[in-house]
Every structure is written in structure tokens, then in C-alpha cells.
Write a protein that holds these residues in place. Structure first.
Motif, PDB file in Angstrom:
ATOM      1  N   MET A  86       0.890  -1.167   0.000  1.00  0.00           N
ATOM      2  CA  MET A  86       0.000   0.000   0.000  1.00  0.00           C
ATOM      3  C   MET A  86       0.930   1.220   0.000  1.00  0.00           C
TER       4      MET A  86
ATOM      5  N   MET B  68       1.835   4.382   0.773  1.00  0.00           N
ATOM      6  CA  MET B  68       1.349   5.560   1.505  1.00  0.00           C
ATOM      7  C   MET B  68       2.380   6.672   1.326  1.00  0.00           C
TER       8      MET B  68
ATOM      9  N   PRO C 252      -3.077   0.718  -4.968  1.00  0.00           N
ATOM     10  CA  PRO C 252      -3.596   1.883  -4.252  1.00  0.00           C
ATOM     11  C   PRO C 252      -4.773   1.572  -3.340  1.00  0.00           C
TER      12      PRO C 252
ATOM     13  N   LEU D 297      -6.757   4.203   6.664  1.00  0.00           N
ATOM     14  CA  LEU D 297      -6.336   3.282   5.599  1.00  0.00           C
ATOM     15  C   LEU D 297      -5.742   2.021   6.210  1.00  0.00           C
TER      16      LEU D 297
ATOM     17  N   SER E 281      -5.520  10.361   0.201  1.00  0.00           N
ATOM     18  CA  SER E 281      -4.624   9.341  -0.326  1.00  0.00           C
ATOM     19  C   SER E 281      -5.281   8.716  -1.535  1.00  0.00           C
ATOM     20  N   HIS E 282      -4.936   9.211  -2.695  1.00  0.00           N
ATOM     21  CA  HIS E 282      -5.517   8.686  -3.928  1.00  0.00           C
ATOM     22  C   HIS E 282      -4.431   8.745  -4.987  1.00  0.00           C
ATOM     23  N   PRO E 283      -4.240   7.672  -5.738  1.00  0.00           N
ATOM     24  CA  PRO E 283      -3.106   7.671  -6.673  1.00  0.00           C
ATOM     25  C   PRO E 283      -3.197   8.747  -7.741  1.00  0.00           C
TER      26      PRO E 283
END
Lengths: 197, 399
Positions: free
Chosen positions: A39, A41, A69, A94, B44-46
Motif C-alpha cells: 500500500m 502511503m 492503491p 487506511l 490518499s488517492h493515486p
């Protein structure tokens, strides 16, 4: 994981169950250790080295570490970069969304301790281990992709020493915290408090 | 400080060359009617290229309003600078724009040099130009590649990232770091060029334009990429000027403005180069301007490497630099053309060894502010492409 825990306890108490359990452990650890999906981050500078690690020159796919992601697909959270107080609830959430078993790599000085932003600043969390159970720390500002590669290999050693039974704890030299760390269970179930995400 | 000489004023801005490729696909217009939905993207997003949260108001699939929420990477660098000596601030500026650290180093050092009246040796100025143009290439590679990845062409990212790695290798042999260089210092640069570096740099510069032209052909000539980016996120020139856009975002809209030519600093007036300018102001032009800028950077590097031979090796630091700088009370502002636009640093001195105040004029911040304007009326999937084309770096946006 409750079903697996019950199964492990029942097996452990039956005659010969320990042998079956260790065989299952060997298979599970082999499978887990070679497909540690990440993941990513990535919040700040270290994210660039995280990207570099998964591209042509370093190519992390060959270790089975594919960046995903979506937290629900992943096994290991790589915290790459500064975590601010504003970002921390999102990271916590998350982490809570990742399925067990899960591991955490703190990449770079900011994630380890706040690094260059330890002093004189009001907005930076001084190390991601303030709210996540970190398995591997990588020093560097930023660390080279090879360091991340080393961390993945070290984490694999650690994963291979773990058991599906919570009562079986085997020590791993040089890697902290040890399996069965109470912090691991606590944080996984914690509700994301104060989250505004 | 080197005074600008023979400023080239009559350089006409060249238009982007035409590509020989298939005709564009015109996407049908879709109209939705109904209640608006609020969708949250990030932090948090690509696709947000960092830690940006975007609150999007959607009508069906059409973006009615997109509000960027920034501050997820606010580290208080400007405040920290007040507790550091002038030299200790340089590593902090590395962490501002972490895709192009050399620029923030240079902009800060120029402000310090202006404040303290330091004269930089010409060899150091040439080296600064070389490393900053290499940095421009490395930084643009991180804008062009993701533009392909955002539209589904991941292989373009592989090609551009390979070019970036070559630049990073050059920097590593120069100063030992891959990302945070701390190379440009007040009064000069930290090390002279190592043996064989000039040849390695020439090798890179020789192969880079061909690699860029290949990407120009297979990415910018690709019919899917053109359909996804042409006419998307249109920003007209007046808006670009009034919103304070700079760099490739403004030049993609046809604003012919580049500090290297229009407010010349360092030794840029001695080089022959052109400023690519787009005309439609869409995602396609903004991204393609970056690609042609990278090719122009190769020309500048080639000329600077030639010019470097005139100066004696080792003269890279200003004479009489004190160990602890304490400029007279006053203030100074200086700006340079970074890969994202006009990057300025304002310093106030109260006569002590620490800056009284540091303020960074960040181009990424101003360019990101355009997001609500340029994304309105396009689809949600276009929003991702538009955000990528503004090329924000959140270290610099949030500081």
C-alpha cells in the motif's frame, strides 16, 4: 481471523496437531512472504523513491511486491514521507481498512522519527510509530530504493517466522517488534477516531 | 551577482510543431440533469499526485465544482527557517519541491546573495544553470509520464522515468544524493564537477532529444491520448495571467512568459534557446510544452558545458564568505523559472544570523488554485487528467 484462531487452538491441543500446524504455517508463510503487496502511503519526498523502486531500474514486481492503491488488496503499508497531524487520521483509517495479517514499513527519517522536521515545527507527527505498529524502519532522507528492497527482504524473513496460531511466538533477530506484539492487535481493531476523511 | 548582458528581446516564440498522425476523435457531449452529488477524492488517492483532497460536486458525471483541500503536507518550512542559520535553511528548501530540489536551492540562494551582496563566481553560475536545466528535464519527466498514466498509457511513464533515472544518476555522481541534493549553496555550489562528469552529461544530452521525439510520436500522436486531452481543461490566456499562473501551465495557454528570457538572471542571456508556447491552453498543450522544454533544456546544457571550459576548475565559491552569514537589516526577493513556473523567495533580515522571515512564492500553489476554474464542465475522469496537467507538487503547495 477468528475462525483461523479457533482452528489453530483446536489443532494445537490434539495429539500430532503441532506437526499439522507447523506444516500449515510453512505453506502460509511461504505464500505470504512472496506476495507482499504494497500500500504505497507516499506523502512526500520518499514517495519519489518509492515510485523509482517500482519502475524499470529496480523493478519491485520481481519480489512479488506490487503497489496497489486500494488498502483492501494489500499486505504491507509503506509509509513514505512526512505524516502531518492533518494527514494522520487518513493514514490510520487506511491502515484499519487493510485486512489481517498486515505489516508496516516506515520509510525515511520523517516516517521513522520526524527526521529533519522533528524540531521547530508544529504540524508534523514525530514518527509514524506514534499510531501504527511499525515492523521495519528504514533510515535515510530519502532512503535509496535498494534500502526499500532490503526492507522487503527483511520483512519476508519476519513473515516466514510467524505462525497462524497466536500462541506460537518465535523470536526474529534484529527485527522489531517481535511477532505477537500486543500493539498489532490493538491498532488493527481501533476505530478511526476524529477522522474527517 | 552577474548583470544581464545583451538581453535577447526579439526572440519569437516558436509554435509547437505539427504531428503527422490520425485525425482527432471528437467525444460526444453528454448532458445530465438532476441533483448534484458530492464526491470526495483523497487525501490518499493515486491520481491526486500527492496528498491532495479534492471535494467534487458532480452533476451526473459532469464536474460542477472541484475544491482542492490543501495542507495535508504542511510542514511549516517557512517557520522553521526562522530558527535556522542562513546555511542551515538550504536543506529545508530541498524538501519544498522534491521533484525539482535544485530550483528551491537556487531561488533561496539567490535571495540570500541579493540580501548579503555576495558575488558568485561565473563557473558556479554555469554549473547552476547546468544542474537546473537537468533538473527541469527530470521534473518534466515526472509530469509527462503520469499524464500518460492518467489516460491509461502506463508505458509512457516507463520511458520518461528511465530518462529521469539517467539524470538522477548524474546528480548522484555530482553530490551523492538521488533526490535531496543540498547542492546549490549561498555563494556558489558545494562541489566542483567530478572527473568525467562532463562527458557523461554530454552523453545524456546527446541521447535525450531523440528519446523525447519518440515519446512525442507515440504518446502525443496516440489517438486515445489526443481524445482524452485535446480540448480538456481549457484555460485561456487572460485567465492564466489574472490567476497568476506561470510556467508550462501559462505557456500552454499561449502566454509567452519565461523568466529565463523576460527577466534574465544568472548567465541565461548568453545562451541561445527558445521558449515553446502552446495555443489552446488544454491538457494536451500544457503537457506537450513540457516535452519541448526538455528538448530546449538540452540545447542550453550543451552550450553551458561548452562555456564552462573558459573558467578555471575549482572556482566555485565566492571569496570572503563568512562562516556565519549575518546580512544587514533589510529584505530581498528573487525569483527563478522553475519547472513549475516562477519560484520566488522573499527574505527579511533583522541583522542576526537567522532570517527574520522567509516567504516562498510557490508556482505549484498558484497553478493548483486554477483547478476549480479549469475543471468545471468536464467529466470526473477528466478531472484526474486536468489535475495531473497542472503538475502540483504538494511539498511546495503546502510548504
Amino acid at each position: 481471523m477468528a475462525g483461523v484462531d479457533d482452528l489453530a487452538k483446536a489443532l494445537e491441543s490434539t495429539p500430532g496437531g503441532g506437526i499439522i500446524l507447523t506444516s500449515i504455517d510453512a505453506i502460509a508463510d511461504w505464500a505470504r512472504g512472496y506476495s507482499l503487496w504494497m500500500m504505497p502511503m507516499g506523502t512526500a519526498c520518499c514517495a519519489m523513491e518509492l515510485i523509482a523502486a517500482s519502475f524499470s531500474k529496480f523493478d519491485f514486481d520481481r519480489h512479488g511486491s506490487i503497489p496497489r492503491p486500494d488498502p483492501r488488496h494489500t499486505d504491507v503499508m509503506v509509509v513514505a514521507g512526512t505524516i502531518t497531524h492533518k494527514m494522520a487520521p487518513a493514514v490510520k483509517r487506511l491502515w484499519a481498512q487493510m485486512p489481517d495479517p498486515k505489516w508496516c514499513i516506515a520509510m525515511g527519517n520523517c516516517a521513522v522519527s520526524g527526521g529533519i522536521f522533528y524540531y521547530d515545527t508544529y504540524s508534523v507527527v514525530r514518527g509514524v510509530d506514534e499510531f501504527l505498529p511499525v515492523d521495519i524502519y528504514i533510515a535515510g532522507c530519502p532512503p535509496r530504493p535498494e534500502s526499500l528492497q532490503d526492507a522487503i527482504l527483511r520483512l519476508r524473513e519476519k513473515v516466514r517466522a510467524e505462525s497462524i496460531s497466536p500462541s506460537r511466538v518465535r523470536a526474529v533477530e534484529g527485527v522489531l517488534p517481535l511477532p505477537g506484539d500486543p500493539l498489532r492487535g490493538e491498532t488493527a481493531d481501533a476505530a478511526p477516531e476524529g477522522s474527517d476523511v | 551577482m552577474i548583470e544581464p548582458q545583451d538581453t535577447p528581446t526579439d526572440q519569437a516564440a516558436p509554435a509547437l510543431p505539427d504531428l503527422d498522425c490520425a485525425p482527432d476523435v471528437v467525444m460526444p457531449e453528454v448532458i445530465y440533469e438532476g441533483d448534484n452529488t458530492i464526491v470526495n477524492i483523497g487525501p490518499s488517492h493515486p491520481s491526486t499526485h500527492g496528498v491532495c483532497r479534492v471535494i467534487v460536486e458532480l452533476d451526473g458525471e459532469i464536474v460542477r465544482h472541484a475544491e482542492p483541500v490543501i495542507g495535508h503536507l504542511h510542514r511549516g518550512i517557512e517557520k522553521m527557517a526562522e530558527n535556522r542559520t542562513y546555511l542551515q535553511v538550504v536543506p529545508l528548501t530541498d524538501r519544498l519541491d522534491y521533484v525539482g530540489s535544485m530550483y528551491a536551492n537556487w531561488a533561496y540562494c539567490r535571495a540570500v546573495e541579493r540580501l548579503a551582496g555576495i558575488r558568485v563566481p561565473e563557473r558556479a553560475e554555469y554549473i547552476r544553470v547546468i544542474v537546473c536545466e537537468l533538473q527541469r528535464i527530470a521534473s518534466h519527466m515526472m509530469a509527462i509520464g503520469p499524464a500518460g498514466a492518467d489516460t491509461g498509457a502506463t508505458s509512457a511513464f516507463m520511458y520518461t522515468f528511465w530518462q529521469r533515472e539517467l539524470v538522477v544518476d548524474l546528480f548522484e555522481s555530482l553530490c551523492g544524493a538521488r533526490l535531496t541534493y543540498n547542492y546549490v549553496r549561498p555563494g556558489g555550489v558545494s562541489f566542483d564537477l567530478p572527473d568525467g562528469w562532463i562527458e557523461k552529461c554530454r552523453e545524456f544530452v546527446a541521447q535525450h532529444p531523440a528519446a523525447m521525439l519518440e515519446i512525442d510520436r507515440f504518446l502525443f500522436g496516440n489517438v486515445i491520448f489526443r481524445a482524452r486531452t485535446k480540448g480538456i481543461g481549457v484555460l485561456d490566456a487572460d485567465d492564466a495571467v489574472s490567476w497568476g499562473a506561470s510556467g508550462p501551465v501559462a505557456r500552454g495557454s499561449g502566454v509567452d512568459w519565461d523568466l529565463r528570457r523576460d527577466d534574465p538572471y544568472s548567465v541565461y542571456p548568453r545562451f541561445d534557446f527558445s521558449i515553446p508556447v502552446g495555443d489552446n491552453g488544454d491538457v494536451y498543450d500544457r503537457t506537450r510544452v513540457r516535452l519541448w522544454e526538455a528538448i530546449e533544456s538540452c540545447r542550453i546544457i550543451g552550450q553551458a558545458l561548452d562555456g564552462l571550459a573558459e573558467f578555471e576548475p575549482g572556482t566555485i565559491k565566492a571569496d570572503g564568505m563568512p562562516r556565519l552569514l549575518a546580512p544587514r537589516p533589510g529584505d530581498a526577493y528573487d525569483h527563478i523559472e522553475s519547472a513549475r513556473g516562477s519560484l520566488g523567495v522573499y527574505l527579511v533580515s533583522d541583522g542576526s544570523v537567522r532570517p527574520y522571515r522567509m516567504k516562498v512564492r510557490s508556482p505549484a500553489f498558484c497553478n493548483l488554485a486554477l483547478l476549480p476554474l479549469v475543471s468545471e464542465g468536464y467529466t470526473l475522469s477528466d478531472l484526474v487528467v486536468i489535475l495531473g496537467s497542472l503538475d502540483p507538487v504538494f511539498g511546495e503547495v503546502d510548504r
